[in-house]
Design an enzyme around this catalytic site. Structure first.
Site, mmCIF file in Angstrom:
data_model
loop_
_atom_site.group_PDB
_atom_site.id
_atom_site.type_symbol
_atom_site.label_atom_id
_atom_site.label_comp_id
_atom_site.label_asym_id
_atom_site.label_seq_id
_atom_site.Cartn_x
_atom_site.Cartn_y
_atom_site.Cartn_z
ATOM 1 N N HIS A 318 7.151 51.878 9.793
ATOM 2 C CA HIS A 318 8.447 50.668 9.877
ATOM 3 C C HIS A 318 8.852 49.546 8.906
ATOM 4 O O HIS A 318 8.733 49.976 7.760
ATOM 5 C CB HIS A 318 8.324 49.191 11.170
ATOM 6 C CG HIS A 318 9.417 48.640 11.698
ATOM 7 N ND1 HIS A 318 10.403 47.842 10.910
ATOM 8 C CD2 HIS A 318 10.049 48.972 12.919
ATOM 9 C CE1 HIS A 318 11.288 47.429 11.683
ATOM 10 N NE2 HIS A 318 11.115 48.082 12.569
ATOM 11 N N ASP A 375 8.473 52.544 19.999
ATOM 12 C CA ASP A 375 9.520 53.328 20.328
ATOM 13 C C ASP A 375 7.984 54.135 20.803
ATOM 14 O O ASP A 375 8.816 55.357 21.580
ATOM 15 C CB ASP A 375 10.545 54.583 19.361
ATOM 16 C CG ASP A 375 11.718 53.227 19.337
ATOM 17 O OD1 ASP A 375 12.588 53.033 19.995
ATOM 18 O OD2 ASP A 375 11.917 53.212 18.023
#
Ligand code: CMC
Length: 440
Positions: A318, A375
């Site tokens: 991320h 996710d």
């Protein structure tokens, strides 16, 4: 240029001085402190003072706005909405309450909550003519393509809420978007599978109604499983906002020109579609499917680490979190609850767990601080709920609509707001003379 921070006497507590080594000229820039997070150096006068631009592709060091909505501490794995931790919200709240919080800044009282739920519920239907708009799309179109088109077209149906200077119109548009996204998302699904559109039911909660519109058919009753509707609600809460990510920044940039809210949200949906952003949950399921069995995990990890191979481990890493994504922690737990409730023995979950375990011990991932993101588990849950893979990003868009709209409203009310207009480092041809076609 050399830089150092020092105490100063400007309106901010400190200034930041930058010295150009070529000319020995120094510029003092104000430093501004927020309520949490790193201080920022205010470079608004940098170009005027130095004749130079700053260069920051991907905006890795650039704050684009002031915001009171969401705070992320990526090193600690903290995500706060209006000061409330995401795990507390996911545990105790529901999606519409979180929507109210993001839009208005405070948790609602019981009366305010009832009124807000009723307001959103009143707007769940879409203009009947939108049914015909859907018929212009191919049945095999990706639902994200359909969503971009239909949401962009809302401005053609709801002209009465496109004056962005009118705060009442802005709020009605905000309520409409939150209310109509599940209806449009479910219509995109029904259209793709050739089933009749299912109208919203206003006696159901937001998430129950969404599942109803997705799965009910006119010829038989559809019973909502509370574990499934709670899991859906939790997924929506966890995706509701995430400060200045690519799609939110797109919404703000589009909105900075004065574009109407429906056009801005359509722009946000387009950005979210990319596999590096909202498309990752779909990509995770494809990846786990492709791995197929636990013994093929080392092969997949080797591919992810190979610099000559563009493959990346989907659901890992991320831009902001250099720790376990707090949303992934909540979803890890929800994933087990849903699979237990449905009595599913999910091979995909076994592969995901083993992949996570090995990656978290692997030097490549440890050194780069690559942890599972939101996710990684959301795709497995959505699949267990019977949601087709091509709808995953649509559900992310549905949830993120409230974040986009809250950020859009905040931007319009910001007295420092200007049209977004970045500059560039030009490396193309210098001016040259036109060469006639017969001489090239
Ligand atoms: N698999 C393998 N290597 C990776 C991965 C990954 N998933 N993510 C980053 N790296 C490596 C990258 O190759 C680079 O290595 P090196 O330093 O040797 O060149 C290093 O880690 C830093 O990566 P980066 O590309 O500079 O990081 P970024 O902040 O630009 O990218 C990201 C962040 C999310 C785009 C990226 O981690 C990625 O592509 N992840 C997979 C897609 C994904 O899961 N996306 C969902 C993001 S969360 C949902 C959302 O908020 O939208």
């Amino acid at each position: 240029m050399t830089a150092n921070a020092q105490q100063g006497s400007s309106a901010a507590d400190t200034t930041f001085s930058l010295t150009d080594n070529a000319t020995s000229e120094t510029i003092e820039l104000p430093v501004i402190s927020g309520s949490l997070g790193p201080d920022v150096v205010d470079i608004r006068k940098f170009y005027g003072g130095t004749g130079k631009f700053t260069y920051d592709p991907g905006f890795t060091s650039t704050g684009s706005c002031e915001s009171k909505i969401t705070y992320i501490d990526g090193d600690q794995g903290v995500l706060l909405h209006r000061g409330y931790a995401i795990d507390e919200l996911a545990e105790n709240s529901d999606f519409l309450e979180v929507s109210y919080l993001l839009l208005y800044g405070e948790l609602p009282s019981a009366g305010q909550k009832k009124e807000f739920d009723a307001t959103i519920t009143e707007h769940t239907m879409v203009h009947e003519q939108i049914n015909y708009l859907f018929r212009g799309f191919r049945r095999d179109a990706h639902p994200m393509a359909v969503l971009i088109g239909v949401v962009g077209a809302l401005a053609a149906f709801y002209h009465d809420t496109t004056d962005i200077q009118d705060s009442r119109q802005r709020m009605i548009a905000s309520h409409r978007l939150i209310a109509k996204m599940p209806t449009i998302a479910a219509m995109a699904h029904k259209y793709a599978i050739g089933q009749p559109f299912v109208y919203p039911r206003n006696d159901l909660s937001y998430s129950e109604n969404f599942l109803h519109m997705l799965f009910a058919v006119p010829c038989e009753d559809y019973e909502i499983n509370p574990v499934q509707s709670e899991a859906m609600d939790r997924i929506l809460i966890l995706h509701a906002d995430h400060e200045q990510n690519a799609s939110t920044s797109t919404v703000r940039l589009a909105g900075s020109s004065g574009a109407n809210p429906y056009a801005c949200i359509a722009a946000g949906i387009a950005t979210l579609w990319g596999p590096a952003h909202g498309g990752a949950n779909e990509a995770v399921v494809h990846m786990l499917d492709e791995i197929g069995s636990v013994d093929r995990i080392p092969e997949c990890l080797a591919k992810a680490k190979d610099k000559d191979d563009p493959f990346r481990l989907m659901g890992f890493g991320h831009r902001v979190y250099k720790n376990y994504d707090p949303r992934a922690k909540v979803l890890h737990k929800t994933c087990h609850e849903v699979l237990n409730d449905l009595g599913l023995d999910n091979e995909m979950l076994d592969i995901a767990r083993e992949l996570e375990r090995i990656a978290l011990e692997d030097d490549y991932f440890v050194e780069r601080k690559l942890y599972p993101n939101v996710d990684f588990y959301s795709g497995i849950i959505l699949q267990a709920l019977g949601i087709p893979t091509h709808l995953f990003t649509v559900i992310f868009a549905l949830a993120r609509t409230v974040g986009w709209i809250a950020q859009w409203n905040e931007m319009i009310e910001d007295p420092h707001q200007k049209i977004g207009r970045p500059r560039q480092l030009y490396t193309g041809e210098r001016q040259r003379s036109y060469v006639a076609l017969d001489r090239r």
